[in-house]
Write a protein that holds these residues in place. Sequence first.
Motif, PDB file in Angstrom:
ATOM      1  N   TYR A 139       0.837  -1.202   0.000  1.00 60.01           N
ATOM      2  CA  TYR A 139       0.000   0.000   0.000  1.00 60.01           C
ATOM      3  C   TYR A 139       0.874   1.255   0.000  1.00 60.01           C
ATOM      4  N   ARG A 176     -10.272   6.992  -3.046  1.00 55.63           N
ATOM      5  CA  ARG A 176     -10.573   5.680  -3.621  1.00 55.63           C
ATOM      6  C   ARG A 176     -10.124   4.583  -2.657  1.00 55.63           C
ATOM      7  N   TYR A 177     -10.889   3.514  -2.598  1.00 56.80           N
ATOM      8  CA  TYR A 177     -10.585   2.372  -1.725  1.00 56.80           C
ATOM      9  C   TYR A 177     -10.599   2.764  -0.237  1.00 56.80           C
ATOM     10  N   TYR A 229     -15.331   1.607  -4.155  1.00 57.35           N
ATOM     11  CA  TYR A 229     -14.800   1.100  -2.897  1.00 57.35           C
ATOM     12  C   TYR A 229     -14.624   2.215  -1.864  1.00 57.35           C
TER      13      TYR A 229
END
Length: 407
Positions: A191, A244-245, A293
């Motif tokens: 990540y 996002r996510y 997401y």
Amino acid sequence: LDDMELLVDPKVEWQQMYVDGWRILRDWFYDPNMHGMDWDGIRTKYEPLVKHVAHRADLDYIFGEIAGEMNAGHIYVQSGDQPAVERRDGGLLGAEFKREGDAYRVDKIFQGETWQAAFYSPLAAPGVDVSVGDYIVAVNGVSTAGAQNFYQLLENTGGDVVTLAVNDRPNARGSRDVMVRTVTSETQLRYLDWIEDRARRVDELSGGRVGYVHLPNTAGDGNRELFKRFMPQMNKDALIIDARYNGGGFIPDRMIELVSRRPLNYWKRRGLEPLATPAFSHTGPKATLINGYSSSGGDAFPYYFRKLGLGPLIGTRTWGGLIGISGNPSLADGGSILASTFRFMDTDNEWAVENEGVSPDIEVVDRPELVAAGEDPTLEAAVRYLLAELGKTPPVKVEAPPAPTDF
């Protein structure tokens, strides 16, 4: 009570927990009308299945069906007392490898942040003599020659110290032993690598004019990333907030407060540029990136961003889960069915976001073939938008006028 034993008849307990789960939703769900469902009828509909439950997981399946009748998010079924297989973690080294002959070449080392346990990268740790391009020829004395997969040699070594035979060529002659402690997950390392790559792309595409912050959630990690990356970039001409996510967590009112700050005044000191109050704020154009997401708190952040007029939302519609949990009684065996106890309303006294999401102002789809090819369409569109905005309204430098002399 360590020696206390209790005889449990699973069939009787499962029947009790079925009724308790049904009651928990009835008594704790935010809407006493149960979204218009005949709640007594729901109990009657599913109760005949309980006598056929042969395993605790079967009861969870029934609870999942009942939860689905609510047409609401954030209703979670969590397992209770049931057999589980003990997990034995394999070891990971925070790197990527490529097979060459009988050895494995170190193709990439995730740098991580060795001062944080979740971001610890074994091969990047101080004193570890391994570099990209080196070859690993054995693990704990076992040659890589017969291994079908490199990670086969790291089975059951999660968190342990292992000895790597390392060489500058793909054979054992002249190799050196290097001892490292493995990790059990590379998720945070990968990540972090993804974040750094996005930031690098934004910097290159914008010529250093646009900053980049990613918010992984609206809990501890997301607040950490915001404080870590927003403040050093507050003097960038423009800023991308990437939601996002975003996995949600808490209501992000403090996060949006930081992003939306405007200078209230400036202070001029001798020999220094004017300093703003509040000290940390960003005055240039901004954009927030979203996708399917972006969930829960990840729905709320872009909603607040738009409501405060901070800039456009770019990407695709968010998840649509702004209904929350605040706790309720658990079941007899320690499992639970969590009821949604509060739901989002807008300031016009209307329901919003839950079951619908937050739509973008500029729709951009991160098509899978483009992502697989290394592109990031949403990010690239945001940079183009912000550069265009800077062209229309160039940033104005804050300058102090001459000090007064006429009194």
